[in-house]
Structures are given as C-alpha cells and as structure tokens.
Design an enzyme around this catalytic site. Structure first.
Site, PDB file in Angstrom:
ATOM      1  N   LYS A   1       0.709  -1.150   0.023  1.00 51.79           N
ATOM      2  CA  LYS A   1       0.155   0.012  -0.137  1.00 51.79           C
ATOM      3  C   LYS A   1       0.933   1.319  -0.113  1.00 51.79           C
ATOM      4  O   LYS A   1       2.119   1.010   0.260  1.00 51.79           O
ATOM      5  CB  LYS A   1      -1.038  -0.124   1.142  1.00 51.79           C
ATOM      6  CG  LYS A   1      -1.665  -1.238   1.319  1.00 51.79           C
ATOM      7  CD  LYS A   1      -2.731  -1.453   0.260  1.00 51.79           C
ATOM      8  CE  LYS A   1      -3.115  -2.942  -0.046  1.00 51.79           C
ATOM      9  NZ  LYS A   1      -4.272  -3.475   0.763  1.00 51.79           N
ATOM     10  N   LEU A   2       0.191   2.414  -0.234  1.00 47.94           N
ATOM     11  CA  LEU A   2       1.235   3.881  -0.374  1.00 47.94           C
ATOM     12  C   LEU A   2       1.828   4.004   0.853  1.00 47.94           C
ATOM     13  O   LEU A   2       2.905   4.715   0.694  1.00 47.94           O
ATOM     14  CB  LEU A   2       0.233   4.624  -0.767  1.00 47.94           C
ATOM     15  CG  LEU A   2      -0.210   4.628  -2.321  1.00 47.94           C
ATOM     16  CD1 LEU A   2      -0.874   6.039  -2.858  1.00 47.94           C
ATOM     17  CD2 LEU A   2       1.131   4.402  -3.178  1.00 47.94           C
TER      18      LEU A   2
END
Ligand SMILES: *Cc1c(COP(=O)(O)O)cnc(C)c1O
Length: 371
Positions: A190-191
């Site tokens: 994920k970011l």
C-alpha cells in the site's frame, strides 16, 4: 511510431514497496525498549496521522482488515444486521463483515465508475442496514459524497475502505475523511507501508472511544469486551517516518501517470478511468478503461510484463468468489468495470528509462486496441 524494444526494464511491479530508510528512528526506539502497542511511539504516530489527514482522531491497528472489523464493530454490525458493500470490492473489504457476524449485501456501482449506484443503493437499504462501505479502489475517488448525504439523512454510517487511497482527493476532500469512518491498510503493497498494519480515522469522539477500547482489549478494565488489534511500536515508528515522504511520493506518482497518459492515442478508445469533479486519484496505480472489455489490450500488457489485476489476483465482482456467491445480486456495471479496467505502474521507483519503455508499449498496444 517505432516499435518498442521487447526487453522489460526493472520496476514494472505496480504495487512495489518504495524503500525509504528509517534506521535512526528504529534504533532510538530499540534503545527506549518499549516496543508494544502501548508505547508512546504509537500515540505519536496517531497524532501525525490526524495532522496529515486533518481529522480529530486516528487509531493505529495491526492491519487494514482489523481497521474494517473495528469500524464495523463500532457501528453495531452484529449477527442479524446487514452491511452494504459494492460489487467492486475485493474479498479483503468484505471478509470483516463476515468476521463481525453481519450479512454482506452487494450493491452495484454507477456505470463506468467506482461510486455507489444510488438507485441500487436505495433498493437494498432495509431496517437491518447497519452501515454502507464506500470503496475508492486503486486510489480512484468514488464521488460518494451524494451517497454520504443520503445515508446521513437515513442515519446510516458510511465507512470508507480507503486501504488503497492514501492521499486520494474526492470533491476536494481526502478519501477516508468523507464518511464517518475511514479505514486504511499499511500493508507492504500500500502507499503508506509498515509491513503489516492499518488505522481508522474519525471526527466522532464516541466512535473513536469505541474503536480505541475495542482494539485494545477494552483497556483490560474487566467490564468491556475487546480484541487485541494493537500496532507494535516498531511498525508505528516506520509509519511515522514514512508519512513524511508520502506527499512527495504522491507528486511523483501523479507526474508519472501524466507522462503515461500523454502516450495514449487521442481517440479515447483506451482512456483513464473517469474521475468525478474535484477528484484526484493518488495513482496507487494508473487505471485505464475502455467502453467494452478489451482482452487483447489486457493480454498485450500482461505479456509485456505489466501485470494486470484480473490475471495476478483474479480480480472480478465480489459475488463471483465462492465465499460470497450466496450474496450474489445482479450488478451489470461492476461486471463490465471489472473486465474493462487495466492497471499501470506509476511508483516513484520507476526510472525515466522504464517510464519511456512503458509509454512506448502503451502507445503501441492502445493503437492496436482500436476497433
Ligand atoms: C489491502 C486491502 C485490505 C486489507 O488490508 P490488510 O492490511 O491486508 O488487512 C482491505 N481492503 C482493500 C481495498 C485493500 O486493498
């Protein structure tokens, strides 16, 4: 146009973790010795999250799935209640509904979009509805503010599964701050990454109190039931450190996405997935679409080494997974969307040469995708 060379460059993994480097912060924590979820390092991280997202409360937890389960628990999802979830949801969005003992009710999205179809939504709301989940999948805004207004009137909470949407803007606001509760994952892919982890955002003091207590064993007061979903302090330190890099990385992702979009033919046969007014995707991945499924385009990307969610994760509408088949409802828009969306890498680790290579392949394949 010259045909691109066929040797694939490094870095095509669109969800690759972006290394930062936080050895000093971790060494300081190890020196301090308090590594549990009760460490002040976790509170510091939560405060940093509230500042970054502009909300009153953040609760750090050990996964995105835990964040969703905690949010569902807080709004009273129990056996006999129904939770509305879009058909675009991956199993990870919907499994926490089963964990809470609730019944998933699958709803369609608007044509060519990720937002909830308001007509279908009104069709499935009952007096058992306890919450509705909004899903900015791939970090693309949903435009679900209209749904949020409708639900607020009905007194039904809107939970955003913003696991892929750190930094996404929807009608000018950050995804995860639009409904009453925003759930995030900080899994490696994920970011914002802490390896495993997640957090819940809210402005509501009562919901915050319920989530905080539930995820921390009811603070062991002996009266309150809870689970242990705490995030360990080393992971909080990593998250806190990486949060400072997030804005810069988002800017690079958005610039990389523009570079790739500029390579597309102007005819619009292959184009970016629609973005509602005032919205801005975080470019977790660049998502392209076509009016009708284009298997040749998908196959071309996949065989060039640009993996597609449909192949890598078997991405499809939720009810086409055996675990959720019994909750099937007709969701024609979600079916078309799942079969006609394509993902491209934009992450900050892409070299200029890799971007050029992807752009050249993209131009070539999109040219070949015309009817
Ligand atoms: C990753 C993800 C989750 C689950 O998060 P975990 O941290 O892996 O538990 C839930 N929903 C979506 C949309 C995700 O992408």
């Amino acid at each position: 146009m010259t045909r691109p060379t066929s040797r694939a460059p490094a870095g095509l993994d669109r969800y690759a973790p972006v290394p930062t480097g936080e050895p000093l912060a971790l060494a300081a924590l190890l020196g301090d010795g308090r590594l549990s979820g009760g460490s002040p390092a976790v509170t510091d991280y939560e405060h940093a999250l509230t500042r970054w997202f502009g909300v009153n409360y953040a609760v750090a937890v050990n996964s995105g799935t835990s964040a969703l389960h905690a949010a569902l628990h807080a709004v009273g999802a129990t056996p006999g209640t129904e939770i509305i979830v879009p058909a675009t949801a991956p199993p990870a969005t919907a499994m926490p509904i089963l964990t809470a003992g609730g019944t998933p009710v699958i709803v369609d999205v608007r044509r060519g979009a990720l937002g909830l179809d308001l007509d279908d939504l009104q069709r499935v709301i009952t007096d058992k509805t306890r919450a509705v989940i909004s899903l900015p999948l791939w970090g693309y805004p949903t435009g679900d503010k209209d749904a949020a207004a409708l639900l607020a009137q009905a007194g039904i909470p809107l939970i955003e599964d913003a696991a892929q949407a750190h930094g996404t803007r929807d009608a000018g606001e950050l995804a995860g701050t639009i409904g009453g509760l925003g759930c995030f994952s900080t899994h490696d892919r994920k970011l914002l990454s802490t390896g495993e982890g997640g957090f819940v955002l809210t402005n509501n003091p009562e919901l915050h109190q319920r989530i905080e207590s539930w995820t921390r064993l009811g603070h062991l007061d002996g009266a309150t039931h809870g689970v242990n979903y705490k995030l360990a302090a080393p992971l909080a330190v990593i998250g806190h450190h990486r949060l400072a890099h997030l804005a810069g990385q988002l800017a690079t992702r958005r610039a990389n996405a523009q570079r790739l979009l500029a390579a597309l033919p102007a005819d619009g046969v292959i184009r970016e997935l629609g973005v509602p007014p005032g919205g801005s995707p975080n470019q977790y991945t660049l998502v392209l679409t076509a009016d009708t499924p284009n298997p040749r385009f998908a196959e071309g990307l996949q065989s060039a080494g640009i993996a597609q969610d449909s192949r890598q994760y078997g991405y499809r509408p939720l009810y086409q997974r055996p675990l959720f088949a019994r909750y099937a409802r007709p969701c024609p828009h979600a079916e078309v969307l799942a079969a006609s969306t394509y993902q491209l890498p934009t992450h900050p680790g892409l070299s200029p040469a890799a971007l050029d290579w992807i752009a050249a392949h993209l131009a070539d394949l999109a040219q070949g995708a015309r009817p």
